[in-house]
Design a protein around this motif. Structure first.
Motif, short mmCIF file in Angstrom:
data_model
loop_
_atom_site.label_atom_id
_atom_site.label_comp_id
_atom_site.label_asym_id
_atom_site.label_seq_id
_atom_site.Cartn_x
_atom_site.Cartn_y
_atom_site.Cartn_z
N LYS A 104 -3.74 1.97 7.25
CA LYS A 104 -3.62 3.11 6.35
C LYS A 104 -2.21 3.68 6.33
O LYS A 104 -1.79 4.25 5.34
N TYR A 105 -1.51 3.60 7.45
CA TYR A 105 -0.22 4.26 7.59
C TYR A 105 0.90 3.25 7.75
O TYR A 105 0.72 2.18 8.30
N ARG A 144 -3.48 11.57 11.57
CA ARG A 144 -4.64 11.89 12.42
C ARG A 144 -4.60 13.35 12.84
O ARG A 144 -5.63 14.02 12.88
N CYS A 173 1.51 4.89 1.78
CA CYS A 173 1.17 5.68 2.96
C CYS A 173 0.70 7.06 2.52
O CYS A 173 1.39 7.74 1.76
N PRO A 174 -0.48 7.52 2.98
CA PRO A 174 -0.98 8.83 2.56
C PRO A 174 -0.21 10.01 3.14
O PRO A 174 -0.32 11.13 2.65
N LYS A 230 0.87 -1.18 0.00
CA LYS A 230 0.00 0.00 0.00
C LYS A 230 0.90 1.23 0.00
O LYS A 230 2.09 1.14 0.31
N ASP A 240 -6.93 -4.68 5.76
CA ASP A 240 -7.84 -3.77 5.05
C ASP A 240 -7.98 -2.43 5.77
O ASP A 240 -8.28 -1.42 5.14
N ASN A 241 -7.76 -2.40 7.08
CA ASN A 241 -7.90 -1.17 7.87
C ASN A 241 -6.59 -0.42 8.05
O ASN A 241 -6.60 0.69 8.56
N GLY A 280 1.01 7.59 11.29
CA GLY A 280 -0.35 7.51 11.79
C GLY A 280 -0.69 8.69 12.67
O GLY A 280 -1.77 9.28 12.56
#
Length: 50
Positions: A32-33, A43, A11-12, A9, A29-30, A39
């Protein structure tokens, strides 16, 4: 499974790719970071934009 075949994935926060880890097996699936640092920054950034 070989490392090159693991899912990845982006990382945003830091825009770097990160790969699946055993500790994320049940909630991949959960995820994100890529790290706790990203993270926290992600946030923090989303809370200030509201």
């Amino acid at each position: 499974m070989k490392k090159e075949h693991l899912p990845t994935k982006i990382c945003p926060v830091c825009n770097r790719p990160f790969t699946w880890r055993k500790k994320w097996e049940k909630n991949w699936d959960n995820v994100k970071y890529c790290s706790n640092k990203c993270g926290g920054l992600g946030r923090k950034k989303s809370n200030t934009s509201q």
